[in-house]
Design a protein around this motif. Structure first.
Motif, PDB file in Angstrom:
ATOM      1  N   ARG A 183       0.892  -1.176  -0.067  1.00 13.22           N
ATOM      2  CA  ARG A 183       0.040  -0.078   0.054  1.00 13.22           C
ATOM      3  C   ARG A 183       0.441   0.929   0.093  1.00 13.22           C
ATOM      4  O   ARG A 183       0.672   2.360   0.050  1.00 13.22           O
ATOM      5  N   THR A 232       3.067   3.971  -1.055  1.00 18.23           N
ATOM      6  CA  THR A 232       3.203   4.976  -2.126  1.00 18.23           C
ATOM      7  C   THR A 232       3.740   4.834  -3.221  1.00 18.23           C
ATOM      8  O   THR A 232       4.202   4.336  -4.131  1.00 18.23           O
ATOM      9  N   ILE A 262       4.891   3.350  -6.934  1.00 16.38           N
ATOM     10  CA  ILE A 262       5.441   4.017  -7.778  1.00 16.38           C
ATOM     11  C   ILE A 262       6.567   2.941  -8.282  1.00 16.38           C
ATOM     12  O   ILE A 262       6.790   3.129  -9.299  1.00 16.38           O
ATOM     13  N   ALA A 296       3.010  12.852 -11.936  1.00 14.29           N
ATOM     14  CA  ALA A 296       1.536  12.642 -11.263  1.00 14.29           C
ATOM     15  C   ALA A 296       1.685  12.002 -10.304  1.00 14.29           C
ATOM     16  O   ALA A 296       0.677  12.880  -9.715  1.00 14.29           O
ATOM     17  N   LEU A 297       1.870  11.238 -10.073  1.00 11.44           N
ATOM     18  CA  LEU A 297       1.874  10.036  -9.272  1.00 11.44           C
ATOM     19  C   LEU A 297       2.701  10.736  -7.445  1.00 11.44           C
ATOM     20  O   LEU A 297       2.239  10.878  -6.661  1.00 11.44           O
ATOM     21  N   LEU A 332       0.835  13.878  -6.712  1.00 10.56           N
ATOM     22  CA  LEU A 332      -0.157  13.086  -5.657  1.00 10.56           C
ATOM     23  C   LEU A 332       0.615  12.515  -3.920  1.00 10.56           C
ATOM     24  O   LEU A 332       0.045  13.182  -3.473  1.00 10.56           O
ATOM     25  N   ARG A 337       1.605  15.226  -2.045  1.00  9.33           N
ATOM     26  CA  ARG A 337       0.603  16.374  -1.778  1.00  9.33           C
ATOM     27  C   ARG A 337      -0.074  15.994  -0.038  1.00  9.33           C
ATOM     28  O   ARG A 337      -0.646  15.746   0.609  1.00  9.33           O
ATOM     29  N   LEU A 338      -0.026  13.965  -0.913  1.00  6.43           N
ATOM     30  CA  LEU A 338      -0.774  13.094   0.268  1.00  6.43           C
ATOM     31  C   LEU A 338      -0.054  12.753   1.615  1.00  6.43           C
ATOM     32  O   LEU A 338      -0.309  12.987   2.990  1.00  6.43           O
ATOM     33  N   SER A 386      -0.500  16.559   3.797  1.00  7.05           N
ATOM     34  CA  SER A 386      -2.005  16.694   4.444  1.00  7.05           C
ATOM     35  C   SER A 386      -2.628  15.512   5.216  1.00  7.05           C
ATOM     36  O   SER A 386      -3.064  14.601   5.020  1.00  7.05           O
ATOM     37  N   GLU A 418      -7.265  16.172   8.790  1.00  3.22           N
ATOM     38  CA  GLU A 418      -8.425  15.843   7.919  1.00  3.22           C
ATOM     39  C   GLU A 418      -8.978  14.608   7.244  1.00  3.22           C
ATOM     40  O   GLU A 418      -8.768  14.635   5.993  1.00  3.22           O
ATOM     41  N   LEU A 455      -4.664  10.755 -18.003  1.00  7.77           N
ATOM     42  CA  LEU A 455      -4.212  12.047 -16.439  1.00  7.77           C
ATOM     43  C   LEU A 455      -5.642  12.709 -15.701  1.00  7.77           C
ATOM     44  O   LEU A 455      -5.461  13.853 -15.120  1.00  7.77           O
ATOM     45  N   ARG A 478      -8.463  14.977   1.854  1.00  8.85           N
ATOM     46  CA  ARG A 478      -6.713  13.553   2.244  1.00  8.85           C
ATOM     47  C   ARG A 478      -7.331  12.522   1.295  1.00  8.85           C
ATOM     48  O   ARG A 478      -6.609  11.401   0.560  1.00  8.85           O
ATOM     49  N   LEU A 515      -7.172  12.447  -2.358  1.00  9.36           N
ATOM     50  CA  LEU A 515      -6.110  12.622  -2.827  1.00  9.36           C
ATOM     51  C   LEU A 515      -5.299  11.082  -2.816  1.00  9.36           C
ATOM     52  O   LEU A 515      -5.208  10.662  -3.712  1.00  9.36           O
ATOM     53  N   ARG A 516      -5.532   9.811  -2.380  1.00 14.17           N
ATOM     54  CA  ARG A 516      -5.463   8.881  -1.760  1.00 14.17           C
ATOM     55  C   ARG A 516      -6.338   8.251  -3.275  1.00 14.17           C
ATOM     56  O   ARG A 516      -5.826   6.887  -3.929  1.00 14.17           O
ATOM     57  N   PHE A 558      -4.629   8.800  -6.159  1.00 11.73           N
ATOM     58  CA  PHE A 558      -3.631   7.792  -6.245  1.00 11.73           C
ATOM     59  C   PHE A 558      -4.058   6.359  -6.671  1.00 11.73           C
ATOM     60  O   PHE A 558      -3.479   5.722  -7.222  1.00 11.73           O
ATOM     61  N   LEU A 573      -5.708   6.478 -10.169  1.00 16.72           N
ATOM     62  CA  LEU A 573      -3.986   6.650 -11.321  1.00 16.72           C
ATOM     63  C   LEU A 573      -3.193   5.468 -11.383  1.00 16.72           C
ATOM     64  O   LEU A 573      -2.785   4.908 -12.403  1.00 16.72           O
ATOM     65  N   SER A 574      -2.359   4.903 -10.164  1.00 21.06           N
ATOM     66  CA  SER A 574      -1.796   3.453 -10.213  1.00 21.06           C
ATOM     67  C   SER A 574      -2.901   2.403 -10.975  1.00 21.06           C
ATOM     68  O   SER A 574      -1.653   1.615 -11.518  1.00 21.06           O
TER      69      SER A 574
END
Lengths: 93, 477
Positions: A26, A28, A32, A79-80, A83, A86-87, A90, A93, B141, B153, B156-157, B160, B163-164
């Protein structure tokens, strides 16, 4: 002949490792990396399939496919990573 | 430059303009979406009258060049995309989406939507497997950007994971396309029957179908989808659920028609997976506690129904079932977009989207609830909606063939969809003692008009279903 087989087997091996990693992990960054390994595995199989060992001639079309694949891979990886960053940022929340 | 080239270039150029010049993004987006709708309708009318058209880009014919082909099925999908896009654009132009990236600017939606539109148009028109892969990447994309737009959040998750999963799917697709090239020496769509004849070719087609199944969120490869579609902004969910998923289904339908009887095994797998998706999606929709999650799981179920129809097609000569699949795609697109926009409005008025909280005393049901109900009627397949016509054609074809177990499965899926959608609709219908005398009515917004318009289109399409069916007659093969 033997060297061609090596590329096919190695490509298939990379594919298998990457798919296993994708299915079980899991995290990230590791996902990738797994996707990149998957793409390289496929590229290897493709390049090997474009080579004809009998004549020694290499077909350029699979190479063009791989080149497009690399361009796409770079864009999607970027892009991944964006993201993922950013993950990380943040956590609230 | 004719319509086919313009349909691809106009949205992509507009996307660049909207990205480079955020001040003019909204006006650019609206004009481009309107222009695209006009082009799609003109092309559809011409194809309906004059039959399918093919174009060799740059004068290079297949197998060397990349061909565009516009036939009835492609035209129907183009019009579908244009209509849903118009509805969602009305909503976003009226109430701009908050942009998580730079504060103060609410324009990031437009370049993403226009890129999605351009990619979808190119995908529907492509007559070349490798070009399909490229359009899938552009689409993927842009769609991920739409998912992440809300910037939370969870979004975003979900983006991700989306996209994967999407990249893994496209890589399988690429491997399949490359194997197809190694087998047949060409990758235009006309090669599909040849592929279906040989062992390696069938492996290639299998890989392509596996990649498509990931992208279409077909059970059991749907794991990424409910999270992505339920955590995005409602306008983005409407586009993702109604349109983006359809891209992969369209390619599966196209390959299934081109492949004819030779891809029997693949189609059986598709039909079984579709049946599984119908039951799995319905089960989760029945148990969902949030409105958006229910609608997202209903997409899993509806995609299953369409995949089942595609799986039971036996080539273009079997006229009924693939037409049913195409019509179900169209009706699902309209109804699901309407439903997500309606859910967005309901959430906005109530301040939450818990299904148990839909029973309320102080707020009367408004236009959004009405739109949701009409969309639900179309998704369940009650007359006179487009969903009804699609299901009728499907059942008609299945009964003609005597495929009773499949008929039973479709009916079971229908009953389940009625059950989970009734969870929402029945709560909105309760009046009388449940609503206080002084309950206020929700105010009108652009989103109400968009949701109602799309839901009405799904309803009207059922009454005018001769139009899409005539258009489908002009399909190649």
């Amino acid at each position: 002949m033997t060297s061609d087989l090596v590329y096919h087997v190695a490509g298939a091996g990379l594919l298998a490792i990457a798919l296993w990693r994708l299915a079980t992990c899991r995290d990230t960054l590791r996902r990738i990396t797994a996707l990149n390994v998957l793409a390289i595995g496929i590229a290897m199989v493709l390049l090997a399939s474009g080579h004809d060992p009998a004549t020694g001639v290499t077909n350029p079309v699979p190479q063009a496919f791989v080149l497009t694949g690399i361009v796409v891979l770079v864009a999607v990886t970027a892009a991944l990573l964006a993201l993922a960053e950013r993950l990380e940022g943040s956590s609230d929340e | 430059m004719n319509e086919t080239s313009l349909l691809v270039s106009l949205p992509l150029i507009a996307a660049l303009v909207a990205a480079a010049w955020p001040r003019a993004a909204t006006i650019t987006g609206v004009i481009a979406t309107l222009g695209n709708a006009g082009l799609a309708v003109v092309l559809a009318i011409r194809i309906g009258q004059g039959g399918a058209e093919a174009e060799a880009l740059g004068g290079w014919a297949a197998p060397l060049g990349i061909g565009f082909a516009a036939d009835g099925l492609a035209a129907l999908m183009l019009v579908m995309t244009a209509l849903v896009g118009l509805g969602v654009s009305v909503q976003v132009a009226g109430a701009p989406l908050p942009d998580a990236g730079r504060t103060g600017q609410r324009t990031a939606f437009w370049p993403l939507w226009l890129a999605t539109l351009g990619a979808m148009n190119a995908l529907f028109l492509s007559a070349d497997l490798f070009n399909l892969y490229v359009t899938f990447e552009i689409l993927g994309l842009a769609a991920v950007g739409l998912t992440a737009l809300s910037g939370t959040r969870t979004a975003l998750r979900a983006a991700f994971d989306y996209l994967s999963a999407g990249l893994a799917g496209s890589l399988l697709l690429l491997l399949g396309v490359a194997l197809a090239y190694a087998t047949a020496g060409r990758v235009d769509l006309a090669v599909v029957p040849e592929l279906a004849g040989s062992h390696e070719g069938r492996v290639a087609l299998g890989l392509i179908f596996a990649g498509l199944a990931v992208k279409a969120a077909l059970f059991p490869l749907h794991f990424w989808m409910p999270a992505a579609h339920s955590s995005a902004a409602p306008e983005a969910s409407a586009l993702l659920s109604a349109l983006v998923v359809k891209a992969a289904i369209y390619v599966a339908l196209r390959l299934s028609i081109e492949g004819g009887a030779a891809v029997e095994l693949l189609r059986l797998v598709l039909a079984v997976a579709g049946a599984g998706a119908m039951l799995w999606g319905a089960w989760h929709a029945l148990r969902a506690d949030r409105l958006k999650l229910l609608v997202a799981h209903s997409t899993v179920a509806q995609v299953g129904l369409i995949a089942l129809a595609i799986g039971l097609t036996t080539g273009a000569r079997d006229g009924t079932i693939w037409r049913a699949a195409a019509l179900l795609m169209l009706s699902h697109a309209l109804a699901k977009a309407a439903m997500f926009l309606a859910v967005g409005r309901i959430t906005e008025e109530l301040g939450h989207d818990r299904i148990s909280g839909l029973n309320r005393e102080e707020l009367r049901p408004g236009a959004a609830e009405f739109a949701f109900a009409i969309a639900a009627i179309s998704l369940i397949g009650l007359p006179p909606t487009a969903g009804f016509v699609g299901k009728w054609l499907l059942l008609d074809g299945l009964i003609d063939r005597g495929a009773w177990p499949w008929v039973a499965l479709v009916l079971l899926g229908t009953v389940l969809s009625a059950a989970y959608l009734a969870r929402v609709v029945s709560r909105c219908l309760r009046g009388g003692p449940h609503v206080a005398p002084g309950a206020r009515r929700p105010a009108w917004r652009a989103g109400d008009a968009a949701a109602l318009g799309l839901a009405t289109a799904a309803l009207a399409l059922g009454l005018a279903s001769a139009l899409p069916l005539t258009l489908l007659d002009a399909t190649l093969t």
